[in-house]
Design a protein around this motif. Structure first.
Motif, PDB file in Angstrom:
ATOM      1  N   ARG A   1     -22.578   3.794 -12.718  1.00  0.00           N
ATOM      2  CA  ARG A   1     -22.904   2.814 -13.747  1.00  0.00           C
ATOM      3  C   ARG A   1     -21.745   1.860 -14.034  1.00  0.00           C
ATOM      4  N   SER A   2     -20.582   2.118 -13.460  1.00  0.00           N
ATOM      5  CA  SER A   2     -19.437   1.227 -13.622  1.00  0.00           C
ATOM      6  C   SER A   2     -19.074   0.641 -12.263  1.00  0.00           C
ATOM      7  N   ALA A   3     -19.380  -0.633 -12.063  1.00  0.00           N
ATOM      8  CA  ALA A   3     -19.096  -1.276 -10.770  1.00  0.00           C
ATOM      9  C   ALA A   3     -17.608  -1.282 -10.485  1.00  0.00           C
ATOM     10  N   ARG A   4     -16.816  -1.590 -11.486  1.00  0.00           N
ATOM     11  CA  ARG A   4     -15.368  -1.646 -11.285  1.00  0.00           C
ATOM     12  C   ARG A   4     -14.825  -0.260 -10.932  1.00  0.00           C
ATOM     13  N   GLY A   5     -15.292   0.749 -11.647  1.00  0.00           N
ATOM     14  CA  GLY A   5     -14.832   2.111 -11.359  1.00  0.00           C
ATOM     15  C   GLY A   5     -15.268   2.569  -9.978  1.00  0.00           C
ATOM     16  N   GLN A   6     -16.519   2.239  -9.606  1.00  0.00           N
ATOM     17  CA  GLN A   6     -17.028   2.622  -8.283  1.00  0.00           C
ATOM     18  C   GLN A   6     -16.186   2.005  -7.171  1.00  0.00           C
ATOM     19  N   ILE A   7     -15.972   0.702  -7.263  1.00  0.00           N
ATOM     20  CA  ILE A   7     -15.220   0.007  -6.218  1.00  0.00           C
ATOM     21  C   ILE A   7     -13.784   0.515  -6.164  1.00  0.00           C
ATOM     22  N   GLY A   8     -13.177   0.720  -7.345  1.00  0.00           N
ATOM     23  CA  GLY A   8     -11.798   1.212  -7.386  1.00  0.00           C
ATOM     24  C   GLY A   8     -11.656   2.585  -6.751  1.00  0.00           C
ATOM     25  N   ARG A   9     -12.594   3.477  -7.066  1.00  0.00           N
ATOM     26  CA  ARG A   9     -12.522   4.826  -6.500  1.00  0.00           C
ATOM     27  C   ARG A   9     -12.785   4.817  -4.997  1.00  0.00           C
ATOM     28  N   ALA A  10     -13.720   3.976  -4.572  1.00  0.00           N
ATOM     29  CA  ALA A  10     -14.026   3.901  -3.143  1.00  0.00           C
ATOM     30  C   ALA A  10     -12.829   3.376  -2.359  1.00  0.00           C
ATOM     31  N   LEU A  11     -12.180   2.321  -2.870  1.00  0.00           N
ATOM     32  CA  LEU A  11     -10.999   1.788  -2.190  1.00  0.00           C
ATOM     33  C   LEU A  11      -9.845   2.782  -2.227  1.00  0.00           C
ATOM     34  N   GLY A  12      -9.740   3.529  -3.320  1.00  0.00           N
ATOM     35  CA  GLY A  12      -8.698   4.550  -3.398  1.00  0.00           C
ATOM     36  C   GLY A  12      -8.886   5.638  -2.353  1.00  0.00           C
ATOM     37  N   ALA A  13     -10.127   6.091  -2.211  1.00  0.00           N
ATOM     38  CA  ALA A  13     -10.415   7.117  -1.200  1.00  0.00           C
ATOM     39  C   ALA A  13     -10.159   6.588   0.205  1.00  0.00           C
ATOM     40  N   TRP A  14     -10.540   5.331   0.452  1.00  0.00           N
ATOM     41  CA  TRP A  14     -10.343   4.714   1.776  1.00  0.00           C
ATOM     42  C   TRP A  14      -8.853   4.547   2.081  1.00  0.00           C
ATOM     43  N   THR A  15      -8.074   4.172   1.065  1.00  0.00           N
ATOM     44  CA  THR A  15      -6.625   4.021   1.241  1.00  0.00           C
ATOM     45  C   THR A  15      -5.969   5.363   1.553  1.00  0.00           C
ATOM     46  N   LEU A  16      -6.427   6.408   0.904  1.00  0.00           N
ATOM     47  CA  LEU A  16      -5.879   7.743   1.166  1.00  0.00           C
ATOM     48  C   LEU A  16      -6.118   8.166   2.609  1.00  0.00           C
ATOM     49  N   VAL A  17      -7.245   7.765   3.170  1.00  0.00           N
ATOM     50  CA  VAL A  17      -7.541   8.107   4.565  1.00  0.00           C
ATOM     51  C   VAL A  17      -6.477   7.532   5.482  1.00  0.00           C
ATOM     52  N   PHE A  18      -6.116   6.257   5.265  1.00  0.00           N
ATOM     53  CA  PHE A  18      -5.149   5.619   6.148  1.00  0.00           C
ATOM     54  C   PHE A  18      -3.722   6.032   5.808  1.00  0.00           C
ATOM     55  N   ALA A  19      -3.509   6.438   4.562  1.00  0.00           N
ATOM     56  CA  ALA A  19      -2.210   7.024   4.234  1.00  0.00           C
ATOM     57  C   ALA A  19      -2.043   8.330   5.007  1.00  0.00           C
ATOM     58  N   GLY A  20      -3.142   9.076   5.116  1.00  0.00           N
ATOM     59  CA  GLY A  20      -3.106  10.301   5.905  1.00  0.00           C
ATOM     60  C   GLY A  20      -2.808  10.027   7.363  1.00  0.00           C
ATOM     61  N   PHE A  21      -3.424   8.972   7.920  1.00  0.00           N
ATOM     62  CA  PHE A  21      -3.139   8.594   9.309  1.00  0.00           C
ATOM     63  C   PHE A  21      -1.660   8.232   9.475  1.00  0.00           C
ATOM     64  N   SER A  22      -1.087   7.536   8.484  1.00  0.00           N
ATOM     65  CA  SER A  22       0.312   7.123   8.558  1.00  0.00           C
ATOM     66  C   SER A  22       1.247   8.322   8.532  1.00  0.00           C
ATOM     67  N   VAL A  23       0.933   9.280   7.656  1.00  0.00           N
ATOM     68  CA  VAL A  23       1.763  10.491   7.570  1.00  0.00           C
ATOM     69  C   VAL A  23       1.717  11.261   8.883  1.00  0.00           C
ATOM     70  N   ILE A  24       0.514  11.401   9.432  1.00  0.00           N
ATOM     71  CA  ILE A  24       0.371  12.116  10.710  1.00  0.00           C
ATOM     72  C   ILE A  24       1.153  11.390  11.802  1.00  0.00           C
ATOM     73  N   GLY A  25       1.059  10.042  11.821  1.00  0.00           N
ATOM     74  CA  GLY A  25       1.775   9.267  12.830  1.00  0.00           C
ATOM     75  C   GLY A  25       3.276   9.339  12.684  1.00  0.00           C
ATOM     76  N   ALA A  26       3.758   9.557  11.435  1.00  0.00           N
ATOM     77  CA  ALA A  26       5.198   9.647  11.211  1.00  0.00           C
ATOM     78  C   ALA A  26       5.786  10.937  11.770  1.00  0.00           C
ATOM     79  N   PHE A  27       4.985  12.003  11.809  1.00  0.00           N
ATOM     80  CA  PHE A  27       5.483  13.297  12.265  1.00  0.00           C
ATOM     81  C   PHE A  27       5.146  13.583  13.731  1.00  0.00           C
ATOM     82  N   PHE A  28       4.107  12.940  14.234  1.00  0.00           N
ATOM     83  CA  PHE A  28       3.694  13.231  15.605  1.00  0.00           C
ATOM     84  C   PHE A  28       3.634  11.937  16.402  1.00  0.00           C
ATOM     85  N   ASP A  29       4.179  11.964  17.583  1.00  0.00           N
ATOM     86  CA  ASP A  29       4.141  10.803  18.462  1.00  0.00           C
ATOM     87  C   ASP A  29       2.972  10.959  19.423  1.00  0.00           C
ATOM     88  N   PHE A  30       1.916  10.187  19.176  1.00  0.00           N
ATOM     89  CA  PHE A  30       0.733  10.283  20.024  1.00  0.00           C
ATOM     90  C   PHE A  30       0.770   9.279  21.180  1.00  0.00           C
TER      91      PHE A  30
END
Length: 508
Positions: free
Chosen positions: A109-138
């Motif tokens: 029911r909150s468009a701003r909250g929905q979009i903010g949470r969705a972008l936050g979750a999406w950003t965390l996904v790529f933060a996870g990719f960055s962390v994995i890439g920092a420790f492992f050389d693929f």
């Protein structure tokens, strides 16, 4: 708070007149007004949240493919690394989104909250990719610019998708279609306690439309916890159908078995969930003997058949198989139409009013098999053996059930299903008695969509119904189908239908 709160009234409202207190078969003006106000079907929270997850999955996968096409200038065979990255990204997105409560109905029911949470979750996904890439050389097995484009395309897709879903949810909330519309059965203090408990629950998705009770006002007041008593139990059946109620909550004591059984006998014909509230009973239930509505213990008396994803599966099955069937039988239908035109004057098709889902009246299509001047749209006279009203072509298409083929159009319109209880004419009768008067609980067969074919038909119960026993057998088979439905059951019935049609003993 949805517009369903309008069902609540001021306790200072004037008492009903003596005429309004009488137990009538028809709804009083107030009950009918409330029922018509909330006649739009509810949006299932299960389907809503499930659809949101599906949309997110499409955005994640689609944006990954779009990024791949952008980086490599078109689509070429995917390497395993890109497939694995998209799969991991999809899994993490759904996990992080769930953790952020994105898929909770209230959050939409909150468009701003929905979009903010969705972008936050999406950003965390790529933060996870960055962390994995920092420790492992693929070894650069995926292009970094592909990850960048994937992030940008995915973020844009999520903003559009969740913004649109938020607008839809707000629209549905204004119409009172979110959550479950409920009626309290039984009044007095137990009903008042239940209403207060429901309203105090956080994120409550149950919206009360009113109270129904057979008892007089001296034992059951006209207003219970701010909600009006709209009528008696018999009137509740009509109200439930008009308002498309989702849930009936009975507030009688668990120990009042006789009274509960009597109420259930009246209400079980409705396609709703029926629960017996046990909040006033100091009983210790065994596991599985009860469920909870929030923190309120409930005993399950009846469940709405074929709901949520089962409904989606059945409707999808009907659309796919129904379309294919219509294509396959189109030559037969064209030949039948020509034969009818050459055989007797009048239209090719015949429309008859029959009972559909929830007892709603629908127009069912058939090939005309009777002489035009002797047509019987109200089914006042049952077709019998050697009936002079039946044309030469009509006799053949009735024997072979070819006259039923136009009902595939009803299937595509959503009025019928391929498989279900056969729809009967509104005026169908046996021995001058309407069929709902012949068989107790007859209308319970309308708790699901009627079908072009059904369990009763493939077991020999088709054609003329000239005795109460034949009708009872049909209803028994129909209720068995409703209680045991599955897609595999539908497929089995469809496969057996051609063999059942070969037996024409009762078809005239």
């Amino acid at each position: 708070m949805t517009d369903l709160s309008m069902a609540r009234i001021d306790t200072a409202q004037k008492p009903k007149s003596a005429a309004a207190k009488q137990r009538q078969a028809r709804l009083n003006e107030q009950a009918r007004e409330i029922a018509e106000r909330f006649s739009a079907a509810s949006i299932s929270p299960v389907l809503l949240t499930g659809s949101a997850r599906l949309v997110d999955a499409v955005v994640v996968i689609g944006s990954g493919l779009a990024a791949y096409g952008t980086v490599f200038g078109g689509f070429r065979p995917f390497g395993w690394a890109y497939v694995a990255a998209i799969a991991i990204g999809l899994m993490l997105t759904l996990v992080f989104a769930h953790a952020a409560d994105i898929y909770h109905v209230v959050a939409f029911r909150s468009a701003r909250g929905q979009i903010g949470r969705a972008l936050g979750a999406w950003t965390l996904v790529f933060a996870g990719f960055s962390v994995i890439g920092a420790f492992f050389d693929f070894g650069g097995i995926v292009q970094r610019n592909w990850l960048g484009y994937w992030f940008l395309f995915g973020a844009g897709g999520l903003v559009v998708a969740h913004g649109a879903m938020s607008l839809l949810v707000k629209h549905w909330a204004r119409e009172g279609r979110l959550g479950r519309k409920a009626v309290i059965v039984g009044g007095g203090e137990p009903a008042a306690e239940l209403i207060h408990s429901l309203e105090s629950m956080p994120d409550n998705d149950v919206h009360i439309c009113g109270v129904f009770d057979d008892r007089s006002d001296d034992r059951s007041p006209a207003v219970v916890a701010g909600y009006p008593k709209l009528g008696n139990i018999a009137e509740l059946v009509e109200f439930g159908r008009l308002a498309h109620i989702d849930l009936l909550i009975v507030t009688l004591p668990v120990s009042a078995e006789g009274r509960v059984a009597q109420i259930l006998k009246t209400l079980w014909v409705l396609p709703v969930d029926i629960r017996l509230a046990a909040h006033t009973d100091k009983l210790r239930f065994r596991p599985r003997a009860h469920s909870y509505l929030g923190a309120i213990p409930m005993v399950e008396l009846a469940e709405k058949p074929i709901q949520n994803w089962d409904f989606v599966a059945k409707r999808t099955f009907d659309l796919i198989v129904g379309t294919l069937a219509l294509i396959l039988v189109s030559p037969v239908m064209i030949a039948t139409a020509i034969a009818i035109k050459l055989d007797s004057p009048g239209p090719v098709f015949f429309r008859q009013k029959r009972y559909g889902f929830n007892n709603e009246v629908i127009d069912v299509y058939k090939f005309r098999s009777l002489r035009q001047e002797m047509a019987d749209p109200d089914a006042k006279t049952v077709v019998t053996k050697n009936d002079p009203r039946v044309t030469r072509v009509g006799r053949f298409i009735r024997k072979t059930s070819i006259d039923e083929l136009p009902q595939l159009f009803n299937v595509l319109k959503g009025e019928l299903s391929l498989v279900g209880p056969r729809p009967h004419a509104v005026g169908a009768h046996t021995s001058e008695r309407l069929w709902n008067e012949v068989v107790d609980g007859y209308f319970a067969r309308h708790k699901v969509k009627p079908g072009v074919t059904g369990w009763a038909q493939i077991n020999g119960w088709r054609g003329e119904v000239d005795t109460p026993e034949k009708l009872r057998k049909r209803v028994d088979y129909d209720l068995y189908y409703i209680e045991n439905w599955s897609i595999l059951f539908d497929i089995l019935i469809l496969l057996k239908t051609p063999f059942a049609l070969a037996k024409t003993d009762n078809a005239y």
